[in-house]
Each structure stands twice: as C-alpha cells, then as structure tokens.
Design a protein around this motif. Sequence first.
Motif, PDB file in Angstrom:
ATOM      1  N   UNK A  49       0.822  -1.207   0.000  1.00 15.21           N
ATOM      2  CA  UNK A  49       0.000   0.000   0.000  1.00 15.21           C
ATOM      3  C   UNK A  49       0.858   1.260   0.000  1.00 15.21           C
ATOM      4  N   UNK A  50       1.931   1.242   0.781  1.00 12.54           N
ATOM      5  CA  UNK A  50       2.846   2.401   0.789  1.00 12.54           C
ATOM      6  C   UNK A  50       3.501   2.562  -0.579  1.00 12.54           C
ATOM      7  N   UNK A  51       3.893   1.448  -1.207  1.00 14.77           N
ATOM      8  CA  UNK A  51       4.507   1.519  -2.535  1.00 14.77           C
ATOM      9  C   UNK A  51       3.519   2.069  -3.559  1.00 14.77           C
ATOM     10  N   UNK A  52       2.269   1.647  -3.473  1.00  7.92           N
ATOM     11  CA  UNK A  52       1.242   2.143  -4.402  1.00  7.92           C
ATOM     12  C   UNK A  52       1.020   3.632  -4.193  1.00  7.92           C
ATOM     13  N   UNK A  53       0.917   4.062  -2.952  1.00  7.98           N
ATOM     14  CA  UNK A  53       0.738   5.496  -2.663  1.00  7.98           C
ATOM     15  C   UNK A  53       1.918   6.308  -3.176  1.00  7.98           C
ATOM     16  N   UNK A  54       3.113   5.816  -2.954  1.00  8.74           N
ATOM     17  CA  UNK A  54       4.314   6.523  -3.422  1.00  8.74           C
ATOM     18  C   UNK A  54       4.356   6.611  -4.935  1.00  8.74           C
ATOM     19  N   UNK A  55       4.043   5.520  -5.599  1.00  9.75           N
ATOM     20  CA  UNK A  55       4.065   5.515  -7.060  1.00  9.75           C
ATOM     21  C   UNK A  55       3.014   6.470  -7.621  1.00  9.75           C
TER      22      UNK A  55
END
Length: 151
Positions: free
Chosen positions: A71-77
């Motif tokens: 989820x953090x990776x998706x938000x960052x991307x």
Amino acid sequence: MGFIKGITNAISNAAKKVGEFAGKVADIAGKAVKILQSPQEALSGFVKQAAGGLLDKLPFNLGNMIKPFAEKAIDGALSLISKGNLGSIFEFAKKLAPKVSQLADFAEAVKQTAEKVGAFANKDVGASVTHNLQEVFSSAQAEALAARYAA
C-alpha cells in the motif's frame, strides 16, 4: 370517462419511466462525482483492492504481512505519477466534479417531480382531477349544444 382515464394512465406511465430514467442518471452521476472529487484516492483504492485480493491468496498469511508495504509503494508511485500528466488529468477531473454534481442534483429533482406527477395521476387526487376534467368537458359540450340549438 374512459378517455380521461386513458390520458391519466398515459401521463402516469410516462412519469414513471421518466422517474426511473432520472433516478438511474442521478445514481450514476452521484458515483461519478465521488470519483471525480478525489480521482487519486479512487485510483489508489482500486489498485490497492486488486493487489490486496492477490496478496490474500498467498499461503501462510504472507499477504497480510506484505499488504502495508504494498500500500505504501502504491501510494508513493501514484504521488510520483500524479506530478506529471496524470496530475493534470486529476485536476481536470476535480474541476469537472461540480458540473457533474449539478447534473446529479437536476436528475434527482426530475425524478422527484416525475414521481409526484405519477402519484397525482394514479391516486385519489387523480380521480378527483379526472372527475373535474369530465365536468369541464361535459359543461363545454352542453354549452356548445345549447348554443347550436338556441339559434
């Protein structure tokens, strides 16, 4: 008598169809407004839901351990992507949201009005209107006949 009832039934059926259509338009526009007001959150929610579904299928409860990182990776991307061309699309969508909201409000007002017209033609009030129209027509016919034969 049958003629007037036919007219009120036709009005009632037309109002019902208009109300159903307007209700569907209002429902779709309402959903679109939610997406347009926060397009980035809608997109990230969709991607997170899809990724979460795949992660849930991993054995040994690994998906639950990986989900927060994904989820953090998706938000960052998405935050990186939204600074480019996608960001301008998101801004355009946010500007479009009030117009779609107005469309939803208008469709809801049309639906409510159509429901009132349909109820008016179908209920007891419709029966009194039918009776009044019959009286108007019969009175006009009587006056026409009186004028015709009085001369």
